[in-house]
Design a protein around this motif. Structure first.
Motif, PDB file in Angstrom:
ATOM      1  N   MET A 101      14.745  -8.641   9.761  1.00 32.39           N
ATOM      2  CA  MET A 101      13.332  -8.249   9.790  1.00 32.39           C
ATOM      3  C   MET A 101      12.649  -8.768   8.527  1.00 32.39           C
ATOM      4  O   MET A 101      13.176  -8.619   7.427  1.00 32.39           O
ATOM      5  CB  MET A 101      13.201  -6.729   9.865  1.00 32.39           C
ATOM      6  N   ARG A 102      11.485  -9.379   8.708  1.00 31.17           N
ATOM      7  CA  ARG A 102      10.715  -9.891   7.573  1.00 31.17           C
ATOM      8  C   ARG A 102       9.404  -9.133   7.464  1.00 31.17           C
ATOM      9  O   ARG A 102       8.682  -8.969   8.446  1.00 31.17           O
ATOM     10  CB  ARG A 102      10.431 -11.387   7.729  1.00 31.17           C
ATOM     11  N   VAL A 103       9.129  -8.667   6.254  1.00 30.00           N
ATOM     12  CA  VAL A 103       7.944  -7.849   5.995  1.00 30.00           C
ATOM     13  C   VAL A 103       7.148  -8.500   4.871  1.00 30.00           C
ATOM     14  O   VAL A 103       7.717  -8.918   3.849  1.00 30.00           O
ATOM     15  CB  VAL A 103       8.339  -6.414   5.595  1.00 30.00           C
ATOM     16  N   LEU A 104       5.844  -8.575   5.064  1.00 34.14           N
ATOM     17  CA  LEU A 104       4.943  -9.019   4.003  1.00 34.14           C
ATOM     18  C   LEU A 104       4.388  -7.781   3.314  1.00 34.14           C
ATOM     19  O   LEU A 104       3.753  -6.939   3.955  1.00 34.14           O
ATOM     20  CB  LEU A 104       3.807  -9.872   4.566  1.00 34.14           C
ATOM     21  N   TYR A 108       6.091 -13.077  10.138  1.00 33.76           N
ATOM     22  CA  TYR A 108       6.403 -11.724   9.697  1.00 33.76           C
ATOM     23  C   TYR A 108       6.431 -10.764  10.882  1.00 33.76           C
ATOM     24  O   TYR A 108       5.682 -10.921  11.853  1.00 33.76           O
ATOM     25  CB  TYR A 108       5.388 -11.240   8.659  1.00 33.76           C
ATOM     26  N   ASP A 109       7.272  -9.751  10.767  1.00 35.16           N
ATOM     27  CA  ASP A 109       7.317  -8.701  11.779  1.00 35.16           C
ATOM     28  C   ASP A 109       6.325  -7.591  11.474  1.00 35.16           C
ATOM     29  O   ASP A 109       5.888  -6.878  12.382  1.00 35.16           O
ATOM     30  CB  ASP A 109       8.729  -8.109  11.847  1.00 35.16           C
ATOM     31  N   LEU A 110       5.976  -7.438  10.204  1.00 35.65           N
ATOM     32  CA  LEU A 110       5.084  -6.352   9.789  1.00 35.65           C
ATOM     33  C   LEU A 110       4.469  -6.708   8.450  1.00 35.65           C
ATOM     34  O   LEU A 110       5.094  -7.386   7.622  1.00 35.65           O
ATOM     35  CB  LEU A 110       5.864  -5.037   9.671  1.00 35.65           C
ATOM     36  N   VAL A 111       3.241  -6.241   8.241  1.00 33.63           N
ATOM     37  CA  VAL A 111       2.580  -6.311   6.937  1.00 33.63           C
ATOM     38  C   VAL A 111       2.375  -4.874   6.466  1.00 33.63           C
ATOM     39  O   VAL A 111       1.890  -4.036   7.233  1.00 33.63           O
ATOM     40  CB  VAL A 111       1.228  -7.037   7.012  1.00 33.63           C
ATOM     41  N   ILE A 112       2.754  -4.577   5.224  1.00 36.19           N
ATOM     42  CA  ILE A 112       2.528  -3.250   4.650  1.00 36.19           C
ATOM     43  C   ILE A 112       1.603  -3.383   3.460  1.00 36.19           C
ATOM     44  O   ILE A 112       1.884  -4.132   2.515  1.00 36.19           O
ATOM     45  CB  ILE A 112       3.845  -2.574   4.201  1.00 36.19           C
ATOM     46  N   ASP A 113       0.469  -2.663   3.521  1.00 39.88           N
ATOM     47  CA  ASP A 113      -0.394  -2.558   2.351  1.00 39.88           C
ATOM     48  C   ASP A 113       0.005  -1.284   1.610  1.00 39.88           C
ATOM     49  O   ASP A 113      -0.283  -0.180   2.064  1.00 39.88           O
ATOM     50  CB  ASP A 113      -1.864  -2.500   2.760  1.00 39.88           C
ATOM     51  N   ALA A 114       0.663  -1.444   0.472  1.00 41.67           N
ATOM     52  CA  ALA A 114       1.136  -0.292  -0.294  1.00 41.67           C
ATOM     53  C   ALA A 114       0.149   0.131  -1.365  1.00 41.67           C
ATOM     54  O   ALA A 114       0.471   0.979  -2.191  1.00 41.67           O
ATOM     55  CB  ALA A 114       2.484  -0.615  -0.930  1.00 41.67           C
ATOM     56  N   GLN A 115      -1.058  -0.438  -1.338  1.00 36.64           N
ATOM     57  CA  GLN A 115      -2.029  -0.141  -2.386  1.00 36.64           C
ATOM     58  C   GLN A 115      -3.179   0.733  -1.901  1.00 36.64           C
ATOM     59  O   GLN A 115      -3.657   1.584  -2.635  1.00 36.64           O
ATOM     60  CB  GLN A 115      -2.572  -1.444  -2.973  1.00 36.64           C
ATOM     61  N   GLY A 116      -3.636   0.493  -0.687  1.00 33.58           N
ATOM     62  CA  GLY A 116      -4.700   1.334  -0.152  1.00 33.58           C
ATOM     63  C   GLY A 116      -6.064   1.092  -0.750  1.00 33.58           C
ATOM     64  O   GLY A 116      -6.891   2.015  -0.829  1.00 33.58           O
ATOM     65  N   LEU A 117      -6.320  -0.139  -1.161  1.00 38.14           N
ATOM     66  CA  LEU A 117      -7.631  -0.523  -1.682  1.00 38.14           C
ATOM     67  C   LEU A 117      -8.260  -1.564  -0.765  1.00 38.14           C
ATOM     68  O   LEU A 117      -7.550  -2.264  -0.031  1.00 38.14           O
ATOM     69  CB  LEU A 117      -7.500  -1.108  -3.089  1.00 38.14           C
ATOM     70  N   LEU A 118      -9.565  -1.711  -0.832  1.00 40.65           N
ATOM     71  CA  LEU A 118     -10.238  -2.702   0.008  1.00 40.65           C
ATOM     72  C   LEU A 118      -9.739  -4.111  -0.289  1.00 40.65           C
ATOM     73  O   LEU A 118      -9.558  -4.922   0.621  1.00 40.65           O
ATOM     74  CB  LEU A 118     -11.745  -2.613  -0.189  1.00 40.65           C
ATOM     75  N   LEU A 153      17.863  -0.350   6.394  1.00 34.86           N
ATOM     76  CA  LEU A 153      17.754  -1.458   7.355  1.00 34.86           C
ATOM     77  C   LEU A 153      18.408  -2.700   6.755  1.00 34.86           C
ATOM     78  O   LEU A 153      17.728  -3.590   6.237  1.00 34.86           O
ATOM     79  CB  LEU A 153      16.276  -1.737   7.664  1.00 34.86           C
ATOM     80  N   PRO A 154      19.718  -2.789   6.804  1.00 32.67           N
ATOM     81  CA  PRO A 154      20.409  -3.946   6.216  1.00 32.67           C
ATOM     82  C   PRO A 154      19.857  -5.265   6.763  1.00 32.67           C
ATOM     83  O   PRO A 154      19.613  -5.417   7.954  1.00 32.67           O
ATOM     84  CB  PRO A 154      21.863  -3.735   6.653  1.00 32.67           C
ATOM     85  N   GLY A 155      19.645  -6.195   5.871  1.00 34.61           N
ATOM     86  CA  GLY A 155      19.121  -7.501   6.260  1.00 34.61           C
ATOM     87  C   GLY A 155      17.620  -7.629   6.156  1.00 34.61           C
ATOM     88  O   GLY A 155      17.089  -8.739   6.274  1.00 34.61           O
ATOM     89  N   ILE A 156      16.898  -6.534   5.918  1.00 32.38           N
ATOM     90  CA  ILE A 156      15.437  -6.625   5.788  1.00 32.38           C
ATOM     91  C   ILE A 156      15.095  -7.430   4.541  1.00 32.38           C
ATOM     92  O   ILE A 156      15.772  -7.348   3.518  1.00 32.38           O
ATOM     93  CB  ILE A 156      14.801  -5.218   5.728  1.00 32.38           C
ATOM     94  N   ARG A 157      14.054  -8.260   4.648  1.00 35.77           N
ATOM     95  CA  ARG A 157      13.600  -9.069   3.524  1.00 35.77           C
ATOM     96  C   ARG A 157      12.099  -8.914   3.371  1.00 35.77           C
ATOM     97  O   ARG A 157      11.359  -8.851   4.362  1.00 35.77           O
ATOM     98  CB  ARG A 157      13.936 -10.550   3.729  1.00 35.77           C
ATOM     99  N   PHE A 158      11.670  -8.861   2.119  1.00 41.54           N
ATOM    100  CA  PHE A 158      10.252  -8.707   1.808  1.00 41.54           C
ATOM    101  C   PHE A 158       9.741  -9.942   1.090  1.00 41.54           C
ATOM    102  O   PHE A 158      10.391 -10.449   0.174  1.00 41.54           O
ATOM    103  CB  PHE A 158      10.034  -7.493   0.897  1.00 41.54           C
TER     104      PHE A 158
END
Length: 353
Positions: free
Chosen positions: A1-4, A86-96, A28-33
């Motif tokens: 799984m690839r995540v941005l 990518y399989d998913l994008v995560i915004d970990a900041q919560g800003l515009l 989740l073994p093998g996940i890459r960011f």
């Protein structure tokens, strides 16, 4: 799984994200960011084993030269570097600003819901919105966001930054202490006379003390603190990787509320952190061997103000040791008290090793 992953700044916020990557890699073994981060902090994500690519951005710099051709060229190269696998994008900041970057990831976007994001409108950019309660440490909030976004339970253990201190540590001939005296807010500064007093105490007990700096004002302060003390060294200016190596090799640190204090915690370096206007329960140095000394002056703390606006009364002046240079909230965090906490922490660290 690839995540941005989008978490661009600041230094402390970037560091606070690392334990969530460790959680995800274990669940989740093998996940890459791939991590989108401000260019000034781009060295840090590469230290974590779950990060594949670090993709620098320069939002802060681009804002000052929005219409220049070089800015447009850099922006174009940034967009081309993202790819579309990518399989998913995560915004970990919560800003515009961070939410806006998610639209170029080419995958479903997860982020905080309206009530949880620092800027509620940012949630409009996310297809998957997750609630994460306020009132808890920033590290735990990011861990909970990742767990919901990626579908695993939040570990009950203390977060693990996933960094290898021994690999990063710079070689040293003898043990030393590091005093992190620089910070951004005027109200977060521990008085210079207190730093001098602490340096005299620890040097008198046989410790070598090192003072880093990042700008001309910090350099001048470091030189005044060290003046005439043979055991106290003002370090040459270095980059983030260099200071990380110095931090990793330290026996212990004393820090004000600053990003480098969070880096010390991430490297598992025993640290006494000093808090006046800010609340360590929410953004304090997180991890093992971390001692928080907070102001016990109840009139105004934590005020969360960059400049101290409190005007002490005559009663305050009679009861407290107030100097012209210090905010009232630091009046009872004097060098004697800090030195005592530092000695105790060094004793604990010796026993732990």
């Amino acid at each position: 799984m690839r995540v941005l992953l989008i978490k661009t700044s600041s230094l402390g916020d970037v560091i606070h994200t690392l334990p969530a990557l460790t959680d995800a890699a274990r669940a989740l073994p093998g996940i890459r960011f791939d991590w989108v981060v401000e260019e000034g902090f781009a060295e840090i994500p590469a230290w974590h084993p779950a990060v594949g690519r670090v993709i620098p951005v320069a939002i802060r710099r681009w804002r000052r030269s929005l219409w220049q051709a070089t800015t447009r060229d850099e922006w174009r190269r940034f967009r081309q570097s993202l790819g579309d696998d990518y399989d998913l994008v995560i915004d970990a900041q919560g800003l515009l600003k961070s939410a806006w970057l998610t639209r170029f990831g080419g995958a479903p976007v997860a982020g905080l819901d309206r009530r949880s994001a620092r800027e509620p409108l940012a949630s409009l950019f996310y297809g998957r919105r997750h609630p994460v309660p306020w009132g808890q440490h920033a590290v735990e909030r990011v861990r909970q966001l990742f767990a919901q976004a990626l579908g695993y339970p939040v570990p009950a253990t203390v977060g693990d930054y996933g960094l290898d201190r021994q690999r990063l540590a710079a070689p040293a001939a003898a043990p030393y202490l590091l005093f992190l005296h620089g910070t951004t807010w005027d109200s977060k500064h521990w008085p210079e006379s207190y730093w001098r007093g602490l340096a005299e105490r620890m040097a008198g007990e046989g410790w070598a003390v090192r003072l880093p700096w990042g700008n001309a004002l910090e350099q001048a302060r470091a030189e005044r603190i060290a003046e005439g003390l043979a055991a106290v060294e003002v370090l040459p200016r270095t980059n983030l990787a260099g200071i990380a190596g110095i931090l990793a090799g330290a026996s212990a640190c004393v820090a004000v509320d600053t990003g480098l204090g969070h880096l010390a915690a991430a490297l598992d370096v025993p640290t006494v952190s000093l808090y006046g206007p800010t609340d360590p329960r929410l953004t304090g140095a997180y991890g093992r061997g971390q001692r928080h000394l907070s102001s016990d002056y109840p009139a105004c703390v934590p005020c969360l103000q960059e400049t101290c606006a409190y005007r002490p009364t005559e009663e305050d002046r009679r009861r407290l040791d107030l100097s012209r240079e210090q905010p009232v909230c630091f009046s009872r965090l004097d060098p004697r008290r800090v030195a005592g906490e530092l000695r105790a922490l060094l004793g604990e660290a010796t026993g732990r090793c």
